[in-house]
Scaffold this motif. Structure first.
Motif, PDB file in Angstrom:
ATOM      1  N   ILE A 105       9.498   8.227  -0.070  1.00  0.00           N
ATOM      2  CA  ILE A 105       8.460   7.856   0.915  1.00  0.00           C
ATOM      3  C   ILE A 105       9.068   7.695   2.300  1.00  0.00           C
ATOM      4  O   ILE A 105       8.438   7.984   3.311  1.00  0.00           O
ATOM      5  CB  ILE A 105       7.778   6.503   0.524  1.00  0.00           C
ATOM      6  CG1 ILE A 105       7.049   6.614  -0.791  1.00  0.00           C
ATOM      7  CG2 ILE A 105       6.807   6.040   1.610  1.00  0.00           C
ATOM      8  CD1 ILE A 105       6.441   5.279  -1.267  1.00  0.00           C
ATOM      9  N   ASN A 106      10.312   7.217   2.340  1.00  0.00           N
ATOM     10  CA  ASN A 106      10.926   6.912   3.639  1.00  0.00           C
ATOM     11  C   ASN A 106      11.718   8.080   4.230  1.00  0.00           C
ATOM     12  O   ASN A 106      12.384   7.922   5.258  1.00  0.00           O
ATOM     13  CB  ASN A 106      11.801   5.663   3.511  1.00  0.00           C
ATOM     14  CG  ASN A 106      10.960   4.461   3.109  1.00  0.00           C
ATOM     15  OD1 ASN A 106       9.900   4.225   3.696  1.00  0.00           O
ATOM     16  ND2 ASN A 106      11.372   3.732   2.075  1.00  0.00           N
TER      17      ASN A 106
ATOM     18  N   PHE B  62       0.860  -1.192   0.000  1.00  0.00           N
ATOM     19  CA  PHE B  62       0.000   0.000   0.000  1.00  0.00           C
ATOM     20  C   PHE B  62       0.899   1.246   0.000  1.00  0.00           C
ATOM     21  O   PHE B  62       1.796   1.380   0.829  1.00  0.00           O
ATOM     22  CB  PHE B  62      -0.863  -0.075   1.262  1.00  0.00           C
ATOM     23  CG  PHE B  62      -1.864   1.019   1.476  1.00  0.00           C
ATOM     24  CD1 PHE B  62      -2.332   1.825   0.437  1.00  0.00           C
ATOM     25  CD2 PHE B  62      -2.381   1.238   2.757  1.00  0.00           C
ATOM     26  CE1 PHE B  62      -3.277   2.823   0.665  1.00  0.00           C
ATOM     27  CE2 PHE B  62      -3.327   2.219   2.999  1.00  0.00           C
ATOM     28  CZ  PHE B  62      -3.766   3.017   1.961  1.00  0.00           C
ATOM     29  N   MET B  63       0.637   2.161  -0.926  1.00  0.00           N
ATOM     30  CA  MET B  63       1.441   3.389  -1.024  1.00  0.00           C
ATOM     31  C   MET B  63       0.594   4.609  -0.644  1.00  0.00           C
ATOM     32  O   MET B  63      -0.639   4.574  -0.770  1.00  0.00           O
ATOM     33  CB  MET B  63       1.948   3.563  -2.459  1.00  0.00           C
ATOM     34  CG  MET B  63       2.953   2.523  -2.882  1.00  0.00           C
ATOM     35  SD  MET B  63       3.535   2.815  -4.565  1.00  0.00           S
ATOM     36  CE  MET B  63       2.275   2.033  -5.548  1.00  0.00           C
ATOM     37  N   PRO B  64       1.245   5.674  -0.217  1.00  0.00           N
ATOM     38  CA  PRO B  64       0.495   6.872   0.222  1.00  0.00           C
ATOM     39  C   PRO B  64      -0.084   7.649  -0.963  1.00  0.00           C
ATOM     40  O   PRO B  64       0.298   8.787  -1.223  1.00  0.00           O
ATOM     41  CB  PRO B  64       1.554   7.687   0.987  1.00  0.00           C
ATOM     42  CG  PRO B  64       2.862   7.190   0.487  1.00  0.00           C
ATOM     43  CD  PRO B  64       2.697   5.789   0.019  1.00  0.00           C
TER      44      PRO B  64
ATOM     45  N   HIS C  79      -5.636   7.836   4.268  1.00  0.00           N
ATOM     46  CA  HIS C  79      -5.629   6.931   5.416  1.00  0.00           C
ATOM     47  C   HIS C  79      -4.330   6.131   5.519  1.00  0.00           C
ATOM     48  O   HIS C  79      -4.144   5.362   6.432  1.00  0.00           O
ATOM     49  CB  HIS C  79      -6.811   5.944   5.334  1.00  0.00           C
ATOM     50  CG  HIS C  79      -8.110   6.577   5.710  1.00  0.00           C
ATOM     51  ND1 HIS C  79      -9.333   6.116   5.269  1.00  0.00           N
ATOM     52  CD2 HIS C  79      -8.386   7.666   6.465  1.00  0.00           C
ATOM     53  CE1 HIS C  79     -10.288   6.893   5.753  1.00  0.00           C
ATOM     54  NE2 HIS C  79      -9.745   7.830   6.473  1.00  0.00           N
ATOM     55  N   TRP C  80      -3.454   6.322   4.516  1.00  0.00           N
ATOM     56  CA  TRP C  80      -2.205   5.560   4.529  1.00  0.00           C
ATOM     57  C   TRP C  80      -1.396   5.875   5.787  1.00  0.00           C
ATOM     58  O   TRP C  80      -1.288   7.033   6.200  1.00  0.00           O
ATOM     59  CB  TRP C  80      -1.358   5.911   3.300  1.00  0.00           C
ATOM     60  CG  TRP C  80      -0.093   5.106   3.214  1.00  0.00           C
ATOM     61  CD1 TRP C  80       0.057   3.905   2.613  1.00  0.00           C
ATOM     62  CD2 TRP C  80       1.201   5.452   3.747  1.00  0.00           C
ATOM     63  NE1 TRP C  80       1.358   3.471   2.735  1.00  0.00           N
ATOM     64  CE2 TRP C  80       2.087   4.405   3.444  1.00  0.00           C
ATOM     65  CE3 TRP C  80       1.695   6.538   4.472  1.00  0.00           C
ATOM     66  CZ2 TRP C  80       3.428   4.409   3.793  1.00  0.00           C
ATOM     67  CZ3 TRP C  80       3.048   6.553   4.842  1.00  0.00           C
ATOM     68  CH2 TRP C  80       3.894   5.496   4.497  1.00  0.00           C
ATOM     69  N   SER C  81      -0.838   4.842   6.382  1.00  0.00           N
ATOM     70  CA  SER C  81       0.184   5.044   7.411  1.00  0.00           C
ATOM     71  C   SER C  81       1.084   3.818   7.335  1.00  0.00           C
ATOM     72  O   SER C  81       0.676   2.755   6.829  1.00  0.00           O
ATOM     73  CB  SER C  81      -0.428   5.180   8.808  1.00  0.00           C
ATOM     74  OG  SER C  81      -0.783   3.901   9.281  1.00  0.00           O
TER      75      SER C  81
ATOM     76  N   THR D 225       9.028  -0.719   1.413  1.00  0.00           N
ATOM     77  CA  THR D 225      10.074  -1.312   2.265  1.00  0.00           C
ATOM     78  C   THR D 225      11.338  -1.716   1.500  1.00  0.00           C
ATOM     79  O   THR D 225      12.378  -1.914   2.105  1.00  0.00           O
ATOM     80  CB  THR D 225       9.538  -2.542   3.020  1.00  0.00           C
ATOM     81  OG1 THR D 225       9.173  -3.537   2.067  1.00  0.00           O
ATOM     82  CG2 THR D 225       8.320  -2.185   3.873  1.00  0.00           C
ATOM     83  N   GLU D 226      11.217  -1.897   0.174  1.00  0.00           N
ATOM     84  CA  GLU D 226      12.409  -2.273  -0.616  1.00  0.00           C
ATOM     85  C   GLU D 226      12.380  -1.492  -1.933  1.00  0.00           C
ATOM     86  O   GLU D 226      12.142  -2.073  -2.986  1.00  0.00           O
ATOM     87  CB  GLU D 226      12.407  -3.789  -0.905  1.00  0.00           C
ATOM     88  CG  GLU D 226      12.405  -4.678   0.334  1.00  0.00           C
ATOM     89  CD  GLU D 226      12.159  -6.162   0.022  1.00  0.00           C
ATOM     90  OE1 GLU D 226      12.670  -6.677  -1.000  1.00  0.00           O
ATOM     91  OE2 GLU D 226      11.430  -6.809   0.802  1.00  0.00           O
ATOM     92  N   PRO D 227      12.551  -0.162  -1.875  1.00  0.00           N
ATOM     93  CA  PRO D 227      12.377   0.660  -3.078  1.00  0.00           C
ATOM     94  C   PRO D 227      13.284   0.219  -4.226  1.00  0.00           C
ATOM     95  O   PRO D 227      14.401  -0.248  -4.006  1.00  0.00           O
ATOM     96  CB  PRO D 227      12.751   2.068  -2.623  1.00  0.00           C
ATOM     97  CG  PRO D 227      12.680   2.059  -1.144  1.00  0.00           C
ATOM     98  CD  PRO D 227      12.959   0.644  -0.713  1.00  0.00           C
TER      99      PRO D 227
END
Ligand code: SAM
Ligand code: SF4
Length: 327
Positions: A310-311, A189-191, A197-199, A250-252
């Motif tokens: 994202i991170n 799931f991406m923002p 609602h993404w977290s 988590t693993e771009p």
């Protein structure tokens, strides 16, 4: 000179969104409330979309994925695919929610479609309704079966996992891959959801999916091209089907990105998470030549973002959400 960016990444793939409309309202994508669609005249006509595709083909792009919104809801999409084939693209695919696929599968193949990705976020009809806010589970399953029975290969089924919603179905999806011989892909799931609602708490990391499936049916990694978004696995016991894990959070995989996007209203996006996009409509509507458009695209692609951030602590999601960008 092939299309490339300043980091030396060669651009070979384009995702073309043909509409911002959709017949579903998936919770991780659209809002339950009606959104304002772009007025019809702001969207590129089919001729304009073909014009952009012709220039991109001239710049060495090889693969086109037709997407949306839901591409199958825009009348004329099948003819558009045949026009892409006539331009000479050798890899033509589509991402669809599958609702209208069963009735159109043969015509899509005759138009030149090679491959298809179908979204399916639950194998339980009631939960499917909660995710998509439709009652179309059976039509989507019919679409998947029609694709399986056709010459489209590979047939990939995509599930976006959201913690607490459908993450209990990982093994069931893997079982579907084994029994139906399909490629089952799990997407983090991406923002990019309309409701924001993404977290991080609701992202189901690909590593967790991998270890859960591996514990039940040992997996063997399959080699993949560096620019491919999915890490691929087959079943060690020789069962048919494949597992794909797409882990942008988590693993771009930005370092090998080969993609650009064109939105339905004619914006070039050099990254899914671009904060700025580049309007191609003035070129298409004011009589500019293909050469002018090609030069503009080359200039903007050169500045393609290094990665999606994202991170990073100061990450800002784009103002456009997935349904308006094209996944
Ligand atoms: N309507 C079609 C469909 O659902 O397949 C095509 C468009 S949809 C935007 C393309 C892909 O993006 C789908 O696989 C969908 O599941 C995925 N997607 C949408 N919102 C997402 C999000 N917030 N994070 C990750 N994937 C998302
Ligand atoms: Fe529509 Fe696809 Fe978004 Fe679902 S993911 S709301 S089907 S565009």
């Amino acid at each position: 000179m092939p299309l490339h960016d300043k980091f030396g990444r060669r651009i070979t793939d384009v995702r073309v969104s043909v509409t911002d409309r959709c017949n579903f309202r998936c919770v991780y994508c659209r809002s339950a409330d009606p959104e304002n669609y772009r007025p019809e005249d702001e969207l590129l006509s089919w001729d304009e979309l073909v014009g952009v595709a012709r220039v991109l083909h001239g710049l060495g792009l090889e693969k086109v994925r037709v997407t949306g919104g839901e591409p199958m809801v825009r009348p004329g999409v099948i003819e558009f695919i045949s026009r892409l084939r006539d331009l000479g693209f050798h890899d033509l695919s589509m991402t669809t929610n599958g609702q209208l696929l069963a009735e159109s599968c043969d015509r899509l193949i005759r138009a030149g479609l090679h491959r298809i990705n179908i979204s399916l976020d639950s194998l339980d009809a009631e939960k499917f309704e909660r995710v998509t806010r439709t009652r179309k589970f059976q039509s989507v399953m019919d679409g998947i079966h029609a694709a399986q029975a056709s010459s489209l290969r590979p047939v990939k089924v995509n599930a976006v996992l959201v913690r607490g919603l459908n993450d209990d179905e990982v093994e069931a999806f893997a079982e579907l891959a084994r029994s139906a011989g399909i490629t089952m892909r799990f997407i983090e799931f991406m923002p990019l959801d309309a409701d924001r609602h993404w977290s991080r708490a609701v992202v189901v990391p690909a590593a967790e999916v991998r270890s859960r499936i591996h514990a039940r049916w040992p997996l063997v990694q399959v080699p993949h091209a560096p620019s491919e978004t999915a890490r691929k696995y087959r079943f060690a016991d020789g069962a048919p089907g494949e597992i794909g894990l797409i882990a942008p959070v988590t693993e771009p995989f930005c370092g090998h990105c080969s993609r650009i996007r064109i939105t339905a209203d004619g914006k070039l996006r050099t990254c899914l998470f671009s904060l700025q996009d580049h309007d191609l409509r003035p070129f298409l509507r004011n009589g500019a030549s293909d050469l002018d458009l090609a030069d503009f695209i080359k200039e903007k692609v050169l500045e393609k973002e290094h990665g999606h951030r994202i991170n990073e602590p100061d990450f800002v999601p784009p103002s456009r959400t997935m349904v308006f960008i094209g996944g």
